[in-house]
Design a protein around this motif. Structure first.
Motif, PDB file in Angstrom:
ATOM      1  N   LEU A  72      -3.885  10.987  -9.149  1.00 47.64           N
ATOM      2  CA  LEU A  72      -4.145  10.369  -7.991  1.00 47.64           C
ATOM      3  C   LEU A  72      -4.964   8.902  -8.313  1.00 47.64           C
ATOM      4  O   LEU A  72      -4.788   8.140  -7.726  1.00 47.64           O
ATOM      5  N   LEU A  73      -5.640   9.042  -9.438  1.00 48.20           N
ATOM      6  CA  LEU A  73      -6.238   7.941 -10.021  1.00 48.20           C
ATOM      7  C   LEU A  73      -5.469   6.989 -10.747  1.00 48.20           C
ATOM      8  O   LEU A  73      -5.798   5.822 -11.125  1.00 48.20           O
ATOM      9  N   SER A  74      -4.163   7.280 -11.049  1.00 49.75           N
ATOM     10  CA  SER A  74      -3.231   6.620 -12.039  1.00 49.75           C
ATOM     11  C   SER A  74      -2.415   5.715 -10.848  1.00 49.75           C
ATOM     12  O   SER A  74      -2.352   5.776  -9.790  1.00 49.75           O
ATOM     13  N   ASP A  75      -2.078   4.671 -11.692  1.00 49.64           N
ATOM     14  CA  ASP A  75      -1.051   3.508 -10.885  1.00 49.64           C
ATOM     15  C   ASP A  75      -1.946   2.967  -9.718  1.00 49.64           C
ATOM     16  O   ASP A  75      -1.373   2.823  -8.431  1.00 49.64           O
ATOM     17  N   ILE A  76      -3.362   3.079  -9.484  1.00 52.01           N
ATOM     18  CA  ILE A  76      -4.291   2.842  -8.267  1.00 52.01           C
ATOM     19  C   ILE A  76      -3.850   1.352  -7.906  1.00 52.01           C
ATOM     20  O   ILE A  76      -3.950   1.181  -6.498  1.00 52.01           O
ATOM     21  N   SER A  77      -3.543   0.472  -8.491  1.00 52.10           N
ATOM     22  CA  SER A  77      -3.380  -0.922  -7.973  1.00 52.10           C
ATOM     23  C   SER A  77      -1.994  -0.842  -7.164  1.00 52.10           C
ATOM     24  O   SER A  77      -1.988  -1.479  -6.027  1.00 52.10           O
ATOM     25  N   THR A  78      -1.045  -0.093  -7.557  1.00 55.12           N
ATOM     26  CA  THR A  78       0.313  -0.187  -6.825  1.00 55.12           C
ATOM     27  C   THR A  78       0.065   0.664  -5.383  1.00 55.12           C
ATOM     28  O   THR A  78       0.539   0.352  -4.507  1.00 55.12           O
ATOM     29  N   LYS A  79      -0.701   1.806  -5.509  1.00 51.07           N
ATOM     30  CA  LYS A  79      -0.791   2.562  -4.561  1.00 51.07           C
ATOM     31  C   LYS A  79      -1.810   1.960  -3.478  1.00 51.07           C
ATOM     32  O   LYS A  79      -1.691   2.148  -2.179  1.00 51.07           O
ATOM     33  N   LEU A  80      -2.698   1.166  -3.962  1.00 56.03           N
ATOM     34  CA  LEU A  80      -3.574   0.425  -2.998  1.00 56.03           C
ATOM     35  C   LEU A  80      -2.706  -0.757  -2.285  1.00 56.03           C
ATOM     36  O   LEU A  80      -2.920  -0.902  -1.275  1.00 56.03           O
ATOM     37  N   ARG A  81      -1.860  -1.246  -3.069  1.00 56.07           N
ATOM     38  CA  ARG A  81      -0.945  -2.510  -2.436  1.00 56.07           C
ATOM     39  C   ARG A  81      -0.070  -1.593  -1.519  1.00 56.07           C
ATOM     40  O   ARG A  81       0.190  -2.160  -0.326  1.00 56.07           O
ATOM     41  N   LEU A  82       0.407  -0.545  -1.588  1.00 56.07           N
ATOM     42  CA  LEU A  82       1.533   0.102  -0.627  1.00 56.07           C
ATOM     43  C   LEU A  82       0.636   0.628   0.570  1.00 56.07           C
ATOM     44  O   LEU A  82       1.010   0.326   1.567  1.00 56.07           O
ATOM     45  N   PHE A  83      -0.575   0.934   0.359  1.00 63.35           N
ATOM     46  CA  PHE A  83      -1.539   1.396   1.210  1.00 63.35           C
ATOM     47  C   PHE A  83      -1.866   0.378   2.434  1.00 63.35           C
ATOM     48  O   PHE A  83      -1.887   0.273   3.663  1.00 63.35           O
ATOM     49  N   SER A 109      10.674  -0.393  -6.086  1.00 61.42           N
ATOM     50  CA  SER A 109      10.383  -0.558  -7.388  1.00 61.42           C
ATOM     51  C   SER A 109       9.392   0.219  -8.204  1.00 61.42           C
ATOM     52  O   SER A 109       9.723   0.695  -9.268  1.00 61.42           O
ATOM     53  N   TYR A 110       8.383   0.794  -7.370  1.00 60.76           N
ATOM     54  CA  TYR A 110       7.583   1.993  -7.983  1.00 60.76           C
ATOM     55  C   TYR A 110       8.330   3.010  -8.615  1.00 60.76           C
ATOM     56  O   TYR A 110       8.170   3.878  -9.343  1.00 60.76           O
ATOM     57  N   SER A 111       9.441   3.561  -7.554  1.00 62.60           N
ATOM     58  CA  SER A 111      10.131   4.616  -7.948  1.00 62.60           C
ATOM     59  C   SER A 111      11.185   4.523  -9.077  1.00 62.60           C
ATOM     60  O   SER A 111      11.278   5.439  -9.726  1.00 62.60           O
ATOM     61  N   ILE A 112      11.713   3.186  -9.205  1.00 65.34           N
ATOM     62  CA  ILE A 112      12.407   2.902 -10.285  1.00 65.34           C
ATOM     63  C   ILE A 112      11.537   2.799 -11.551  1.00 65.34           C
ATOM     64  O   ILE A 112      11.976   3.313 -12.581  1.00 65.34           O
ATOM     65  N   GLU A 113      10.249   2.418 -11.274  1.00 58.76           N
ATOM     66  CA  GLU A 113       9.500   2.458 -12.409  1.00 58.76           C
ATOM     67  C   GLU A 113       9.255   3.780 -13.139  1.00 58.76           C
ATOM     68  O   GLU A 113       9.174   4.219 -14.126  1.00 58.76           O
ATOM     69  N   LYS A 114       9.032   4.573 -11.904  1.00 60.01           N
ATOM     70  CA  LYS A 114       8.952   6.315 -12.398  1.00 60.01           C
ATOM     71  C   LYS A 114      10.186   6.683 -12.779  1.00 60.01           C
ATOM     72  O   LYS A 114      10.023   8.133 -13.085  1.00 60.01           O
TER      73      LYS A 114
END
Length: 455
Positions: A72-83, A109-114
């Protein structure tokens, strides 16, 4: 122990603190009601400086797994942006809002990155869950308010040219999106459920179609059997296994080997997910009467050298595959069966002539996909593998070459026990044997192998 993956996370709260500290000490701020700060911690969390770090607030600790907190603390900037984008989209509540477009672009983009194959968007416990299917498994990557699913559903239908007011019937379509100046294609499916629609977005990654058969993960003895079978000018090659076992990828990689200007290759697919250069692809369309049976009945008039049948599903498709194999064509197809020997009995069940099977069947390739250990952390758990210890999948397989003895047994329609007895006699290497080899090579775990093959 409680799971926090399917609960709404306040990323504004998390990022109001030093995230590097939270990661180092394995602590997740979850909720602040003004009086008490609720924190998720694990057995490995270091709480020595916790009170001081959180400014001597009244703290309440909740327990969950260490890997969940770190995930949950990983990719925090991406998750914050989506939020943030989701909140702004909901605030403006308009399909023309640029925030909704930006949200979807960031999500895709996030899903493709993953390396996600599918994005599942669904309602659960008054929340909207965004789950990515990675290496065959689903994991929740984002949780938002329940009503957000209606907004994202309407926007997806709009860009897919579907009726945005229709939410009582299943719908499917496609759309494209520019991500980092590159065009990606996606397949959209919606399904009405008791609470809200269930939405699935399939990521159509065109780079998968050019997979080199040498890089899929086949053991060397399996590769040799496949390469020898593909040198044949006629006969039937079957790839078997359950849904999600990588049959289509294997068959496409075979087609890449066979593809040349000197041969006509025709495929029958439902649906076509990837365009193959220099290959004639036919997509079944039941709405206009272009069904599987009609295409199969007419396919030989197209003078093909090689025929690819997406799935042998009934007596007719098997009958035509066998007849084509007998009359000078190489036929590749998939069929559902647990292993190679059971494939033979499956063909009997479909009322195939034992003589035709014994004459045309050349190779049965049975396969499964198993998770591979993460190469970045050596199976310890890291952000690259989403703290699962596994990243990517490899194939375990068995190749059954139809020799004269097996051909005779097929013609005589002998029992599966007789087949298996003969296979033991010739020391045929089974799925389990190939899997044990992958475990010995430290590619996967015995636990994963047993789970996949059901022992």
């Amino acid at each position: 122990m409680k799971t926090v993956l399917n609960e709404k996370i306040n990323y504004d709260l998390i990022t109001s603190y030093d995230v590097s500290y939270l990661r180092e000490y394995t602590i997740l701020p979850f909720f602040d009601d003004g009086l008490t700060l609720y924190l998720y911690v694990s057995e490995d969390s270091n709480l020595n400086t916790c009170q001081e770090f959180f400014n001597n607030k009244n703290l309440k600790f909740l327990s969950c797994e260490k890997e969940e907190i770190l995930f949950l603390l990983s990719d925090i900037s991406t998750k914050l942006r989506l939020f943030s984008l989701a909140g702004k989209s909901k605030e403006f509540d308009s399909l023309n809002s640029s925030f909704m477009q930006d949200f979807l672009e960031k999500l895709l983009s996030y899903s493709i990155e993953k390396n996600s194959s599918d994005i599942h968007i669904e309602s659960c416990n008054n929340l909207t869950l965004f789950r990515f299917r990675i290496d065959g498994n689903l994991k929740t990557f984002l949780v938002l308010e329940k009503n957000f699913i209606k907004l994202v559903s309407s926007y997806l239908k709009l860009i897919s040219n579907l009726d945005i007011t229709q939410n009582r019937l299943p719908l499917d379509s496609r759309f494209s999106f520019l991500i980092d100046a590159k065009k990606f294609d996606f397949r959209l499916s919606t399904m009405p459920t008791l609470e809200a629609e269930s939405i699935v977005i399939r990521v159509l990654d065109s780079k998968n179609i050019n997979i080199d058969i040498n890089k899929i993960g086949f053991s060397s003895h399996i590769l040799l059997d496949i390469q020898n079978a593909l040198k044949l000018t006629q006969g039937l090659i079957l790839v078997t296994g359950p849904t999600g076992s990588g049959k289509t990828t294997t068959l496409y990689s075979m087609l890449n080997i066979l593809n040349s200007n000197e041969k006509k290759i025709i495929t029958i697919e439902d649906p076509i997910e990837y365009k193959l250069e220099n290959i004639t692809q036919v997509q079944v369309n039941n709405k206009i009467g272009l069904n599987f049976d009609l295409v199969l009945r007419n396919i030989l008039r197209q003078d093909p050298d090689i025929i690819f049948i997406g799935e042998i599903r009934d007596e007719l498709s098997l009958q035509i595959a066998l007849q084509a194999s007998l009359t000078g064509h190489l036929v590749l197809a998939s069929i559902h069966a647990n292993n190679s020997s059971e494939t033979i009995t499956r063909l009997y069940d479909l009322k195939a002539d034992p003589f035709l099977i014994s004459t045309t069947l050349k190779l049965v390739l049975s396969q499964r996909l198993v998770l591979s250990y993460c190469k970045y952390c050596q199976a310890k758990g890291c952000s690259k593998c989403n703290f699962t210890k596994y990243k990517g999948r490899t194939i375990i397989s068995e190749a059954l070459k139809i020799d004269e003895s097996l051909s005779s047994m097929i013609f005589k329609k002998q029992s599966i026990n007789t087949f298996n007895e003969y296979l033991r006699k010739i020391k045929h290497r089974s799925l389990y044997d190939d899997g044990k080899l992958k475990v010995k090579e430290n590619i996967t775990s015995m636990e994963e192998l047993l789970k996949v093959i059901g022992l």
